[in-house]
Every structure is written in structure tokens, then in C-alpha cells.
Design an enzyme around this catalytic site. Structure first.
Site, mmCIF file in Angstrom:
data_model
loop_
_atom_site.group_PDB
_atom_site.id
_atom_site.type_symbol
_atom_site.label_atom_id
_atom_site.label_comp_id
_atom_site.label_asym_id
_atom_site.label_seq_id
_atom_site.Cartn_x
_atom_site.Cartn_y
_atom_site.Cartn_z
ATOM 1 N N TYR A 125 -8.397 13.000 -2.255
ATOM 2 C CA TYR A 125 -7.223 12.423 -1.600
ATOM 3 C C TYR A 125 -6.159 12.004 -2.604
ATOM 4 C CZ TYR A 125 -4.427 9.392 1.380
ATOM 5 O OH TYR A 125 -3.396 8.834 2.072
ATOM 6 N N TRP A 127 -1.480 11.729 -3.313
ATOM 7 C CA TRP A 127 -0.134 12.213 -3.026
ATOM 8 C C TRP A 127 0.394 13.216 -4.026
ATOM 9 C CZ3 TRP A 127 4.449 10.217 -0.171
ATOM 10 C CH2 TRP A 127 4.082 9.674 1.076
HETATM 11 N N1 LIG Z 1 8.344 2.102 -2.261
HETATM 12 C C1 LIG Z 1 7.267 2.660 -1.699
HETATM 13 N N2 LIG Z 1 7.346 3.183 -0.454
HETATM 14 C C2 LIG Z 1 6.251 3.730 0.120
HETATM 15 C C3 LIG Z 1 5.016 3.808 -0.560
HETATM 16 C C4 LIG Z 1 4.945 3.228 -1.864
HETATM 17 O O1 LIG Z 1 3.886 3.242 -2.523
HETATM 18 N N3 LIG Z 1 6.085 2.674 -2.388
HETATM 19 N N4 LIG Z 1 3.937 4.415 0.048
HETATM 20 C C5 LIG Z 1 4.171 5.305 1.183
HETATM 21 C C6 LIG Z 1 2.929 5.469 1.937
HETATM 22 S S1 LIG Z 1 1.730 6.499 1.303
HETATM 23 C C7 LIG Z 1 2.696 4.875 3.114
HETATM 24 S S2 LIG Z 1 1.258 5.213 3.971
HETATM 25 C C8 LIG Z 1 3.663 3.966 3.704
HETATM 26 C C9 LIG Z 1 2.947 2.694 4.098
HETATM 27 O O2 LIG Z 1 3.625 2.014 5.057
HETATM 28 P P1 LIG Z 1 3.065 0.610 5.492
HETATM 29 O O3 LIG Z 1 1.595 0.626 5.513
HETATM 30 O O4 LIG Z 1 3.750 0.215 6.725
HETATM 31 O O5 LIG Z 1 3.565 -0.269 4.239
HETATM 32 P P2 LIG Z 1 3.050 -1.640 3.650
HETATM 33 O O6 LIG Z 1 4.111 -2.074 2.707
HETATM 34 O O7 LIG Z 1 1.683 -1.498 3.106
HETATM 35 O O8 LIG Z 1 2.994 -2.578 4.918
HETATM 36 C C10 LIG Z 1 4.194 -2.881 5.625
HETATM 37 C C11 LIG Z 1 4.267 -4.359 5.914
HETATM 38 O O9 LIG Z 1 3.327 -4.702 6.907
HETATM 39 C C12 LIG Z 1 3.186 -6.111 6.817
HETATM 40 N N5 LIG Z 1 1.910 -6.536 7.355
HETATM 41 C C13 LIG Z 1 0.693 -6.410 6.807
HETATM 42 N N6 LIG Z 1 -0.248 -6.946 7.624
HETATM 43 C C14 LIG Z 1 0.399 -7.436 8.699
HETATM 44 C C15 LIG Z 1 -0.006 -8.113 9.888
HETATM 45 O O10 LIG Z 1 -1.180 -8.348 10.127
HETATM 46 N N7 LIG Z 1 0.968 -8.427 10.764
HETATM 47 C C16 LIG Z 1 2.277 -8.167 10.544
HETATM 48 N N8 LIG Z 1 3.158 -8.506 11.472
HETATM 49 N N9 LIG Z 1 2.697 -7.543 9.431
HETATM 50 C C17 LIG Z 1 1.770 -7.184 8.525
HETATM 51 C C18 LIG Z 1 3.280 -6.463 5.364
HETATM 52 O O11 LIG Z 1 4.087 -7.621 5.211
HETATM 53 C C19 LIG Z 1 3.854 -5.225 4.736
HETATM 54 O O12 LIG Z 1 4.964 -5.482 3.888
HETATM 55 O O13 LIG Z 1 4.676 3.614 2.784
HETATM 56 C C20 LIG Z 1 5.233 4.737 2.112
HETATM 57 N N10 LIG Z 1 6.372 4.241 1.381
HETATM 58 N N1 LIG Z 2 -5.152 -2.508 -1.134
HETATM 59 C C1 LIG Z 2 -4.487 -1.444 -0.707
HETATM 60 N N2 LIG Z 2 -4.833 -0.219 -1.152
HETATM 61 C C2 LIG Z 2 -4.143 0.868 -0.731
HETATM 62 C C3 LIG Z 2 -3.064 0.748 0.163
HETATM 63 C C4 LIG Z 2 -2.743 -0.550 0.624
HETATM 64 O O1 LIG Z 2 -1.819 -0.738 1.437
HETATM 65 N N3 LIG Z 2 -3.452 -1.613 0.157
HETATM 66 N N4 LIG Z 2 -2.385 1.863 0.585
HETATM 67 C C5 LIG Z 2 -3.141 3.116 0.611
HETATM 68 C C6 LIG Z 2 -2.292 4.267 0.858
HETATM 69 S S1 LIG Z 2 -1.356 4.222 2.292
HETATM 70 C C7 LIG Z 2 -2.297 5.375 0.079
HETATM 71 S S2 LIG Z 2 -1.467 6.780 0.617
HETATM 72 C C8 LIG Z 2 -3.065 5.447 -1.182
HETATM 73 C C9 LIG Z 2 -2.332 6.207 -2.296
HETATM 74 O O2 LIG Z 2 -3.248 6.645 -3.226
HETATM 75 P P1 LIG Z 2 -2.965 7.910 -4.160
HETATM 76 O O3 LIG Z 2 -2.194 8.945 -3.438
HETATM 77 O O4 LIG Z 2 -4.253 8.305 -4.772
HETATM 78 O O5 LIG Z 2 -2.031 7.236 -5.263
HETATM 79 P P2 LIG Z 2 -1.046 7.901 -6.322
HETATM 80 O O6 LIG Z 2 -0.728 6.848 -7.311
HETATM 81 O O7 LIG Z 2 0.105 8.526 -5.615
HETATM 82 O O8 LIG Z 2 -1.957 9.001 -7.017
HETATM 83 C C10 LIG Z 2 -1.505 10.266 -7.313
HETATM 84 C C11 LIG Z 2 -2.094 10.705 -8.648
HETATM 85 O O9 LIG Z 2 -1.754 12.067 -8.836
HETATM 86 C C12 LIG Z 2 -1.242 12.243 -10.145
HETATM 87 N N5 LIG Z 2 -0.353 13.420 -10.120
HETATM 88 C C13 LIG Z 2 0.961 13.499 -9.812
HETATM 89 N N6 LIG Z 2 1.387 14.775 -9.869
HETATM 90 C C14 LIG Z 2 0.315 15.527 -10.230
HETATM 91 C C15 LIG Z 2 0.129 16.916 -10.440
HETATM 92 O O10 LIG Z 2 1.031 17.743 -10.322
HETATM 93 N N7 LIG Z 2 -1.130 17.326 -10.773
HETATM 94 C C16 LIG Z 2 -2.163 16.462 -10.913
HETATM 95 N N8 LIG Z 2 -3.355 16.953 -11.229
HETATM 96 N N9 LIG Z 2 -2.002 15.141 -10.741
HETATM 97 C C17 LIG Z 2 -0.783 14.680 -10.389
HETATM 98 C C18 LIG Z 2 -0.557 10.938 -10.466
HETATM 99 O O11 LIG Z 2 -0.418 10.769 -11.868
HETATM 100 C C19 LIG Z 2 -1.517 9.935 -9.825
HETATM 101 O O12 LIG Z 2 -2.544 9.549 -10.707
HETATM 102 O O13 LIG Z 2 -3.358 4.115 -1.610
HETATM 103 C C20 LIG Z 2 -4.032 3.354 -0.612
HETATM 104 N N10 LIG Z 2 -4.513 2.105 -1.170
HETATM 105 MO MO LIG Z 3 -0.188 6.220 2.458
#
Ligand SMILES: Nc1nc2c(c(=O)[nH]1)N[C@H]1C(S)=C(S)[C@@H](COP(=O)(O)OP(=O)(O)OC[C@H]3O[C@@H](n4cnc5c(=O)[nH]c(N)nc54)[C@H](O)[C@@H]3O)O[C@H]1N2
Ligand SMILES: Nc1nc2c(c(=O)[nH]1)N[C@H]1C(S)=C(S)[C@@H](COP(=O)(O)OP(=O)(O)OC[C@H]3O[C@@H](n4cnc5c(=O)[nH]c(N)nc54)[C@H](O)[C@@H]3O)O[C@H]1N2
Ligand SMILES: [Mo]
Length: 782
Positions: A125, A127
């Protein structure tokens, strides 16, 4: 798109793309200057993380092999994570890897032994990067399908598993539900009230998988507000809604939104505001939910006062919000964040139910939108033609895990669990192959994951940089970053197909994932199957050809590949087709939802079969501010997405580093809590619970609810011994603290957003942080 390919002193600006924006770039000596495209109304600062990646010392220059694995051979090994590495020439490292793959059954290809891949975890898994051909996860899946005939895959996502599974179950198709519907247009033009659970955080809307060329959320919210639309942001954090827009804020205790929604629902029933016509035409199961809300099931009416006692929001405010919603054209949105939690299905299902009680989405601009505030491209028009994707081949192993069960799989071979109402069994994994993801970023309870990663015979990882995941691998292959190769950027909700031009030569001896897999395939005797005898360039042309063909069929001739690739991004047509819900509302008999009843299910037999209550319900989680554990760990940690980066990617970049203090993540806590604990701005604090600890820099604030502390994800995991206090991640990774606990037996989703912790000012001397280049213990340069 206006062409931006200008020239300065003979150096062309080249187009490129990332998950957080499309840009042009120019090399200036060793530096890379990056400029967002002019079509983007609100480009993201995350773009400025990219230049540092070209030559940062965290980059991997040559293949590495773990010393213990090299000396003692494959096998379970608790030294993973603390062992040293030996640098190796490419050919030697590839030979070694191919030999090990062959030993584990690889290399007989599609014609080979059925199920050679059943001991190989290739769920991988993550991104990785925006380009659609060099998409590392697709490459590794394709390689394992060809060389092993399959692999143990992963299903669902860390983003959304509880929410996806419940919406599939009660509304038919979560993907269509979340992506379709032109919600930003509706918000600008029609919606009168947006109730946003989890807010509409602009930081998240910066990002969308595959690319996000136009950031339209901020201008859409502003336009709606100027028209008189109202917004209610429901979150413990002020910055979950743009600060420069008028908004009403409610801050229920985290994890208690279902109680708040039930209180609103009770009010709607008792003011006669429920849209019974909608419920009768478009839903089933209302009677069961109504009986629960009125307390006929458990003797407890879910009144606003009952809700207040749980969620902490004043009962009169709950009533006022329900009344306002009933008289407005109301859109309810719910962020992914709320479902990345224990019982994460419930707030999503109840938000959908509440919107049905209000009349659903029959009127344009009203209704329910899942995760509008979570992904930049949700709620935008979808493309009318397919965008390029690398075919992954066929996985004949058939085995998979729900993605967030990785540690359980490794620690508990043969163990039983349930998923979507089915009994399943974990296989026995001997090889892990990971490319493009960082489980030591994304998984919970990282100390437990370390123990899990001790189990397999062999772990192979490709990455650009020395992450905590590479530091647990046996063979590490250095991959190029997207800026070092040609690719095509595309996303289902973005109108541009972007020629992503190579901007720089590869760092050190880094190679593309594709070429690494070609070399291994060659050694395993399956190169022709893997590459289909195409070079990377020929693959790009081939994948582009499919989109070009679809355009031609639609009467929209597109340029030949070479012309496309030398020019500006290509504008793709968007679809005018009604969304799934629009079609359903227009004619529910002709366009039923893919649920057993064809309707939205407010009571679901499938939910019951999967181990949940039959209707949305308040289920007390183990870790919330009202639970027994809060007596010993009185703070609710919100481990949300970071503002200055995407996950752990480019954490060393300019924007990410600017958000840290002394190289360490900043934790935001309520100013009264800080004062009580004698914590001042800039103090190093320790967050801990029974699972682990992390250090962070304190930022007391009035913009966060009491007893809540926010430490966003993304810091590179570096556990170190703290004098007198045991180990802590000194860089501030919250997954040192979170629980590896499934959201529910139905979805087995990630629940990493919330957990309980204690907080104190660090008493021991500050051990400092571990810089990115020292996360993986490297051999001295020869
Ligand atoms: N800058 C930036 N943007 C991203 C990402 C990133 O890593 N960086 N990741 C991307 C990815 S992979 C995803 S999946 C999305 C994730 O999108 P989300 O999962 O929606 O993003 P989060 O910031 O984890 O959570 C959004 C907000 O939900 C609120 N929250 C948490 N628990 C509760 C609760 O129980 N009740 C209420 N009312 N609010 C709550 C928190 O305050 C949090 O700031 O974002 C995407 N966008
Ligand atoms: N506690 C907590 N944990 C969370 C979350 C949360 O809200 N709270 N959010 C979750 C969510 S929504 C998500 S989506 C995950 C995200 O988890 P990941 O998607 O695993 O996080 P990334 O940091 O995007 O990891 C991507 C990796 O790929 C590498 N990479 C980039 N480009 C390339 C390439 O071309 N080739 C190769 N081989 N590698 C490359 C980057 O250097 C990096 O190490 O985290 C989850 N974890
Ligand atoms: Mo995500």
C-alpha cells in the site's frame, strides 16, 4: 491551457505534476525552480518540497543489503530496524534478489505453479508518485503477477475502509457516491447550508491521487459565503475550516459525532420536520431507526440533552442546528477522518441517514457528500474518457487482507478474522515486496509493526529515500523520483492529462521501478511477459494511445504522442452524465442502488451479518474522553493529515521543514490545558500511553478544544531511549501512539485518527531529533 513553455537563457520550462499540483520547472544550476501553472487559482505550497529531493542526503544512491541477512541468510530476524547495511553493485544485488525470489517460487511466470504467490505479501500500500506509468504499486503488482502468478493482495485503503464498506453496504457504491456529483458547483450556486463534519480543511483539498491542477475549494467556499450560504464546521480544530470565511463552529468531543447527529435526528422527529415522502420513496428501514432514536429499543430516547452529555455540545445548539437544517437547502459532508476510528462506520451511516431525514438530495445543492473535504478532486466533474493506467495482470493467488491488518497477518499466520460478513484466515507470509509506500509511516502502533516485520524470511523495498520502512528491509533498491523520468499525470477528477517531463538526471545510481523489475524479470525468465517488449517510452505512448483512442471515438481528435509530450497539458472532456444519486433520485425504479433493496438502507441485514447493529447507532469506543482509559490518559490525540506535505513524502522539503521547530513536529494543544500542565510555546513535550511515546514541540492555542491535542502524521519514525522514560519517537510520529485496532469486524479498517494519550513537559534532557539521512543506518562511503 495556455502554453507556459517559455525560455530563460536557453533553458526550457518543462511541465510536470504531483499529487498536490501541476507545475512547470526549470533547472538553474543544481537548483530546481518550480512554478504552479497559471490555471491553478490556489496552488499549494507543498510544491516547494520538491526541489530538495534532487540531492538530499536522505536519497538512496546504490542498492543496500542488510548485514544480518547477507551473513546469516534469509529467515525471521528481530535485528530488522537496528541492523547495518552493505552497499552493493546493481548486478550483484539484482542477482541476489532474483536468487531469493526463485527460492521462494518466483520465476515460473504465468505458466508456472498455481499459487506460488501465496507466501508473498505484495499488497504494497502507498501513494508513491503522481505519474501513471511509473506508479510503483502498479509496477510491483504487475511484476508479482507475472513472476509468481500472484501475491497476497490488500483491499480497501487507510484513507477509507469503514466508510467505504458501510456505504457499499447501505448505498451500493461508495466510490461513485464520493466522487460523483458536482458539489463544488452546487455549493457556489445553490446550497444554503453546509454542515461539514470534520470541516472542509483546505490543507487536505490540496491533494488528490494522480494530480490536482485546479484548487477550487477556497474560491468556491468564498463565493458561496458571498451569496449568503452558511457553513457549520464540526471539529475540535479551528483550522479544519478556512479562517477567512464566516463559519459557525461546533466542537463535539472527538468520536462522539454520532450522538450529536442522533440528537439532531430526535429534534427533527419532534418538530415534525422529517421528510417522510423521501424516506418512503428512497429508503428502507426507517421504522427501525426511528424506534432506536425514540428509545423504543433500549429505553433511552436520543434527545438533544442525551447527546449533550456525550458530545459536550449544548443541547439548545443541537436543536438550533437541526431547525436550521430543516428549513435550508442543506448539504451534509463528512470527512474521511471521522471514519478512520473505532466504529468508524457509524458517523458515516448516520450522516447519510440524517440527510435522508432532511429530504436527501432531491433538490439540487442539497444531500450527502462523502469526503468532499478530504480529497481535492471529489465533487468536481468526472472525466468522460479513461485516463492512462498500467495493466497489472491477473492475480491468481486470490488471497488478500484488509489493508490495515498487515501486522496481524504477519504475527498471526493461520489466524481467523471476519471481513464484510465472511470468515477468513491469514496466510503464512515468507516474502514482503514493497514499492511506493511507507508502512512505518502509515500503520498504527509502530512498535508492534516492528515485531511483525521480524517474521518473514525476506523483505525487499524500493524507495527514493532511506525511510523507516527501508530500515526494516533486507534488500533496498534505490528508485528514481518522478522528477527524474518521463511520465503522464492524470486523475479521474482532473481535466488535464499532463506530460510529465524529466527534469533532472537520476540521483546516484537510482533506477526507475520499471527498469528494476525488468532486470529481475530478465533473471527470472519472464521479461517478455513483464515488459511486453516495450521500453518505458513505448509504454507511455501505448497508454496515451488508449486515451487518444477514446477521444477520437468521442469525435475529439488528440495529437500524436510526440506532439502531446512536447506540448502543454491536454484538456480532457468531462462527463455530463448524472451522478449515481441524481439518477437514483430521478427514477429509483429504473436506477436502483446496488443494495439488496435497491434503496438507501437505514436498516441493513448485511450490516447485522457483518457484526454491526442493523441501523446507525452510538457505540462507545474504547478510547474517547468519556471512557475509563481517559482517567489515566486524559488527552484525545488527533493524528490527522499534515498541512505541509503529503504523508511522509518529502518531509525534508522546504514547506514541511518550515512547519517544524528544531526539526521536530509541532503539537497543538488547548492553551488552558498547557497552562495547567506548565507547558509553554516551544517546550518539548512527551506524549505517551501503554503502546509507546513521541516527542513534539508544544504550541498552545485557542483554536483547539480542551483535552484535545493534534499531532499530524508524517514525521519519520525514529524511536530512541529517553532517560528515565523508555523509548519515544524523537521526531514526533503519532503512530508510535495509535492503536492497531480494527474499526469494526465488518470493515477491519484503520482506526489511526484518534487515541488517548498523556502529555507532559519533557523532564529528561532533549535527545534531539534524528535527521532524515540517518533513519537508515548506511555504510560509510567508499
Ligand atoms: N496536505 C495534505 N493533504 C492530504 C493528505 C496529506 O497527507 N497532506 N492526505 C490525503 C489523503 S491520503 C487522504 S485519505 C485525505 C484524508 O482526509 P481526512 O481523513 O478527512 O483528513 P484528516 O486531516 O486526517 O482528518 C480531517 C479532520 O477530521 C477531524 N476529525 C477527526 N476525528 C474527528 C471526530 O471524531 N469528529 C469530528 N467532527 N472531526 C474529527 C480532524 O480534526 C481532522 O483535521 O487527505 C488527503 N489530503
Ligand atoms: N495515525 C494515522 N496514520 C495514518 C493516517 C492518519 O490519519 N492517522 N492516514 C492514513 C492514510 S489516509 C494514508 S493514505 C496513509 C499514507 O501512507 P503512504 O501512502 O504509505 O505514505 P507516503 O508517505 O505517501 O509513502 C509513499 C512512499 O513512496 C515513496 N515513493 C514516492 N515515489 C516513489 C517511486 O516512484 N518509487 C518508489 N519505489 N517509491 C516512491 C516515498 O518516498 C514514500 O516513502 O497513511 C495512513 N496513516
Ligand atoms: Mo489516504
Amino acid at each position: 491551457m495556455t502554453s507556459q513553455t517559455r525560455r530563460t537563457g536557453g533553458t526550457p520550462y518543462l511541465y510536470h505534476s504531483s499529487h498536490w499540483g501541476t507545475f512547470t520547472a526549470v533547472r538553474e544550476g543544481d537548483a530546481l525552480r518550480i512554478q504552479p501553472i497559471s490555471d491553478d487559482p490556489d496552488p499549494s505550497d507543498i510544491l516547494q518540497n520538491i526541489p530538495a529531493a534532487l540531492s538530499h542526503p536522505a536519497r538512496l544512491a546504490r542498492p543496500l543489503v542488510r548485514r544480518g541477512w547477507l551473513e546469516d541468510g534469509p529467515g525471521p530476524d528481530p535485528r530488522r530496524g537496528t541492523d547495518g547495511y552493505v552497499e552493493m553493485a546493481w548486478d550483484d544485488a539484482l542477482d541476489l534478489a532474483a536468487k531469493e525470489l526463485a527460492r521462494l517460487g518466483g520465476g515460473r511466470g504465468e505458466a508456472g505453479e498455481e499459487n506460488a504467490g501465496r507466501h508473498v505479501f505484495g499488497g504494497s500500500y502507498g501513494w508513491s508518485s503522481a505519474g501513471r506509468f511509473h506508479h510503483a504499486q502498479s509496477q510491483v503488482h504487475r511484476f508479482l503477477n507475472v513472476s509468481f502468478g500472484g501475491y497476497v493482495a490488500s483491499v480497501e485503503s487507510y484513507s477509507s475502509a469503514a466508510g467505504s464498506v458501510i456505504l457499499d453496504t447501505v448505498a451500493g457504491n461508495w466510490r461513485r457516491l464520493s466522487r460523483e456529483g458536482r458539489w463544488w458547483e452546487h455549493i457556489r450556486e445553490r446550497t444554503e447550508l453546509v454542515i461539514a463534519f470534520g470541516g472542509l480543511p483546505l490543507k487536505n483539498l490540496a491533494v488528490s491521487p494522480g494530480g490536482n491542477s485546479r484548487h477550487i475549494a477556497a474560491e468556491s467556499i468564498r463565493a458561496a459565503a458571498a451569496r449568503g450560504a452558511r457553513f457549520v464546521s464540526i471539529s475540535a480544530l479551528h483550522d479544519d475550516f478556512p479562517n477567512d470565511c464566516p463559519v459557525d463552529r461546533l466542537a463535539p468531543r472527538p468520536a462522539t459525532d454520532v450522538a450529536l447527529m442522533l440528537g439532531m435526528a430526535h429534534r427533527l422527529i419532534h418538530t415534525g420536520a422529517v421528510d417522510r415522502g423521501y424516506l418512503e420513496t428512497y429508503t428502507t428501514g426507517w421504522e427501525a431507526l426511528r424506534a432506536y432514536i425514540e428509545g423504543e429499543e433500549d429505553g433511552q430516547p436520543k434527545t438533544p440533552d442525551w447527546a449533550q452529555a456525550i458530545c459536550g455540545v449544548d443541547a439548545r445548539e443541537i436543536e438550533a442546528l437541526a431547525d436550521l437544517a430543516a428549513r435550508s437547502r442543506t448539504l451534509i459532508t463528512i470527512a474521511y477522518g471521522l471514519q478512520r476510528a473505532e466504529n468508524g462506520e457509524q458517523p458515516v451511516w448516520m450522516a447519510l441517514a440524517l440527510s435522508c431525514m432532511l429530504g436527501g438530495g432531491v433538490r439540487r445543492g442539497a444531500g450527502f457528500s462523502y469526503a468532499l473535504g478530504s480529497m481535492g478532486n471529489h465533487g468536481k466533474p468526472q472525466l468522460a474518457v479513461p485516463s492512462p493506467t498500467l495493466p497489472q495482470g491477473r492475480n491468481r493467488s486470490g488471497d488478500f487482507i484488509p489493508v490495515a491488518r498487515i501486522a496481524d497477518l504477519l504475527l498471526n499466520p493461520g489466524g481467523r478474522y471476519t471481513y464484510r460478513g465472511k470468515d477468513r484466515k491469514y496466510g503464512h507470509i515468507r516474502l514482503i515486496y514493497w514499492a511506493g509506500g511507507n508502512p512505518f509511516h502509515h500503520h498504527q502502533h509502530l512498535d508492534r509493526l516492528r515485531k511483525a516485520f521480524a517474521k518473514p524470511d525476506t523483505i525487499i523495498v524500493h524507495d527514493n529515500v532511506g525511510t523507516a520502512t527501508t530500515a526494516h528491509a533486507d534488500i533496498v533498491f534505490p528508485a528514481t523520483i518522478t522528477a527524474e523520468r518521463d511520465d503522464i499525470g492524470a486523475s479521474a477528477g482532473d481535466p488535464f492529462l499532463v506530460p510529465m517531463k524529466k527534469l533532472a538526471e537520476p540521483y546516484g545510481e537510482a533506477r526507475d521501478d520499471f527498469s528494476i523489475f525488468c532486470e529481475l524479470s530478465l533473471r527470472l525468465g519472464c521479461l517478455a511477459e513483464f515488459s511486453e517488449r516495450r521500453t518505458a517510452r513505448e509504454w507511455l505512448e501505448h497508454l496515451y494511445g488508449e486515451t487518444r483512442g477514446a477521444l477520437a471515438e468521442a469525435g475529439l481528435p488528440a495529437p500524436a504522442f510526440d506532439t502531446f509530450f512536447e506540448g502543454p497539458p491536454l484538456h480532457l472532456p468531462t462527463s455530463d452524465a448524472p451522478s449515481m444519486m441524481e439518477a437514483f433520485h430521478a427514477d429509483p425504479a429504473a436506477n436502483p442502488l446496488a443494495t439488496p433493496s435497491g434503496r438507501i438502507e437505514l436498516f441493513s441485514h448485511l450490516a447485522v451479518a457483518g457484526g454491526l447493529p442493523g441501523h446507525p447507532a452510538w457505540i462507545e469506543p474504547e478510547e474517547w474522553l468519556g471512557s475509563a482509559m481517559a482517567r489515566t490518559h486524559p488527552f484525545q490525540l488527533v493524528a490527522n493529515q499534515p498541512a505541509g506535505k503529503l504523508h511522509s513524502q518529502l518531509d525534508f522539503g522546504k514547506t514541511s521543514m518550515a512547519a517544524k521547530i528544531g526539526g521536530r513536529e509541532v503539537a497543538c494543544m488547548n492553551e488552558a490545558d498547557a497552562e495547567r500542565l506548565g507547558i509553554r510555546e516551544g517546550d518539548v513535550i512527551r506524549l505517551w500511553n501503554a503502546r509507546g511515546a513521541a516527542l513534539a514541540v508544544a504550541r498552545p492555542s485557542s483554536g483547539i478544544a480542551p483535552s484535545v491535542i493534534r499531532l499530524s502524521t508524517g514525521a519519520w519514525y525514529a524511536p530512541r531511549e529517553i532517560e528515565g522514560a523508555g523509548p519515544a519517537c524523537v521526531n514526533g510520529n503519532p503512530n508510535a501512539l495509535t492503536a492497531d485496532r480494527p474499526a469494526s469486524p465488518l470493515s477491519q479498517g484503520c482506526s489511526g485518527q484518534l487515541c488517548l494519550v498523556s502529555v507532559e513537559r519533557l523532564k529528561a534532557p532533549d535527545p534531539g531529533t534524528v535527521p532524515h539521512e540517518n533513519i537508515l543506518l548506511r555504510p560509510k562511503r567508499r
